[in-house]
Design a protein around this motif. Structure first.
Motif, PDB file in Angstrom:
ATOM      1  N   HIS A  52       0.846  -1.201   0.000  1.00  0.00           N
ATOM      2  CA  HIS A  52       0.000   0.000   0.000  1.00  0.00           C
ATOM      3  C   HIS A  52       0.883   1.253   0.000  1.00  0.00           C
ATOM      4  O   HIS A  52       0.612   2.211  -0.703  1.00  0.00           O
ATOM      5  CB  HIS A  52      -0.910  -0.035   1.224  1.00  0.00           C
ATOM      6  N   GLU A  53       1.938   1.208   0.799  1.00  0.00           N
ATOM      7  CA  GLU A  53       2.857   2.334   0.891  1.00  0.00           C
ATOM      8  C   GLU A  53       3.935   2.189  -0.180  1.00  0.00           C
ATOM      9  O   GLU A  53       4.326   1.077  -0.521  1.00  0.00           O
ATOM     10  CB  GLU A  53       3.540   2.374   2.275  1.00  0.00           C
ATOM     11  N   ASP A  54       4.390   3.301  -0.719  1.00  0.00           N
ATOM     12  CA  ASP A  54       5.440   3.257  -1.732  1.00  0.00           C
ATOM     13  C   ASP A  54       6.515   4.275  -1.381  1.00  0.00           C
ATOM     14  O   ASP A  54       6.345   5.469  -1.598  1.00  0.00           O
ATOM     15  CB  ASP A  54       4.866   3.539  -3.122  1.00  0.00           C
ATOM     16  N   ASN A  55       7.596   3.783  -0.784  1.00  0.00           N
ATOM     17  CA  ASN A  55       8.750   4.626  -0.497  1.00  0.00           C
ATOM     18  C   ASN A  55       9.998   3.746  -0.545  1.00  0.00           C
ATOM     19  O   ASN A  55       9.906   2.536  -0.778  1.00  0.00           O
ATOM     20  CB  ASN A  55       8.598   5.341   0.861  1.00  0.00           C
ATOM     21  N   VAL A  98       1.199  -6.253   1.009  1.00  0.00           N
ATOM     22  CA  VAL A  98       1.516  -5.808   2.368  1.00  0.00           C
ATOM     23  C   VAL A  98       0.981  -4.397   2.597  1.00  0.00           C
ATOM     24  O   VAL A  98       1.098  -3.526   1.741  1.00  0.00           O
ATOM     25  CB  VAL A  98       3.043  -5.810   2.629  1.00  0.00           C
ATOM     26  N   ILE A  99       0.392  -4.217   3.759  1.00  0.00           N
ATOM     27  CA  ILE A  99       0.058  -2.886   4.260  1.00  0.00           C
ATOM     28  C   ILE A  99       0.911  -2.723   5.512  1.00  0.00           C
ATOM     29  O   ILE A  99       0.664  -3.386   6.523  1.00  0.00           O
ATOM     30  CB  ILE A  99      -1.443  -2.759   4.584  1.00  0.00           C
ATOM     31  N   TYR A 100       1.952  -1.915   5.422  1.00  0.00           N
ATOM     32  CA  TYR A 100       2.885  -1.795   6.534  1.00  0.00           C
ATOM     33  C   TYR A 100       2.302  -1.022   7.712  1.00  0.00           C
ATOM     34  O   TYR A 100       2.690  -1.237   8.844  1.00  0.00           O
ATOM     35  CB  TYR A 100       4.198  -1.153   6.067  1.00  0.00           C
ATOM     36  N   SER A 115      -2.678  -0.130  12.014  1.00  0.00           N
ATOM     37  CA  SER A 115      -2.483  -1.578  11.891  1.00  0.00           C
ATOM     38  C   SER A 115      -1.882  -1.942  10.530  1.00  0.00           C
ATOM     39  O   SER A 115      -2.054  -1.231   9.544  1.00  0.00           O
ATOM     40  CB  SER A 115      -3.801  -2.321  12.102  1.00  0.00           C
ATOM     41  N   GLY A 116      -1.182  -3.056  10.514  1.00  0.00           N
ATOM     42  CA  GLY A 116      -0.561  -3.554   9.297  1.00  0.00           C
ATOM     43  C   GLY A 116      -1.062  -4.943   8.985  1.00  0.00           C
ATOM     44  O   GLY A 116      -1.610  -5.639   9.849  1.00  0.00           O
ATOM     45  N   ARG A 117      -0.874  -5.343   7.733  1.00  0.00           N
ATOM     46  CA  ARG A 117      -1.358  -6.654   7.320  1.00  0.00           C
ATOM     47  C   ARG A 117      -0.499  -7.168   6.167  1.00  0.00           C
ATOM     48  O   ARG A 117      -0.119  -6.407   5.284  1.00  0.00           O
ATOM     49  CB  ARG A 117      -2.808  -6.527   6.882  1.00  0.00           C
TER      50      ARG A 117
END
Length: 171
Positions: A52-55, A98-100, A115-117
């Motif tokens: 989900h995150e992009d860095n 992944v959702i960090y 929350s992460g998953r």
């Protein structure tokens, strides 16, 4: 036992669940084979990992998870005497999502904030592209572990390992 000791013990018992990480891993079989699978060769397709995150950090983490899944799948298939060959009757598609989440929110807010998953999808397809067998494994991190917010990569690594172990046990 004195009253202050009982109060401290009660507070400790009540606070420990709030400080522990919820890193449960769940398995689900989405498609079961019509007959018992007897596999001696398959083609492992390119593994897809997204988040989900992009860095810069998450891109490094995604590469690490992809390498872990490749390594563990190769070991599991080798242990089952299944060869990875081109043009096999079955193809294994593997995806990791992944959702960090936000560590600071997990640490300081809790109650599911930040929350992460990690989700691992493993699918066996026949030559026509029909799904023969499909499994889904999910790991969650909802609360802070101690005061640091928990480590989502630890949960993601455990989820990948659990997915491969579950898949290997079923083929």
């Amino acid at each position: 036992m004195s009253a202050p000791s009982i109060v401290r013990l009660a507070l400790l018992v009540l606070l420990l669940p709030a400080l522990a990480a919820c890193g449960r891993i769940h398995h689900r079989v989405d498609t079961s084979p019509a007959i018992l699978l007897s596999i001696n060769q398959l083609t492992v397709a390119a593994i897809e990992v997204s988040s989900h995150e992009d860095n810069a950090d998450t891109r490094v983490y995604n590469v690490e998870l992809k390498q872990q899944l490749q390594r563990e799948l190769a070991q599991a298939l080798s242990a089952k005497n299944v060869r990875n060959v081109r043009n096999a009757p079955l193809t294994l598609d593997a995806r990791i999502r992944v959702i960090y989440g936000k560590r600071a929110l997990r640490a300081f807010v809790g109650f599911g904030a930040g929350s992460g998953r990690a989700m691992v999808y493993l699918t066996l397809r026949d030559r026509d592209g029909n799904t023969v067998y499909s499994t889904y494994t999910e790991g969650n991190l909802r609360r802070a572990r101690w005061v640091g917010g928990g480590d989502m990569m630890t949960v993601a690594r455990r989820t990948v390992s659990a997915a491969v172990k579950d898949f290997s046990a079923r083929i």
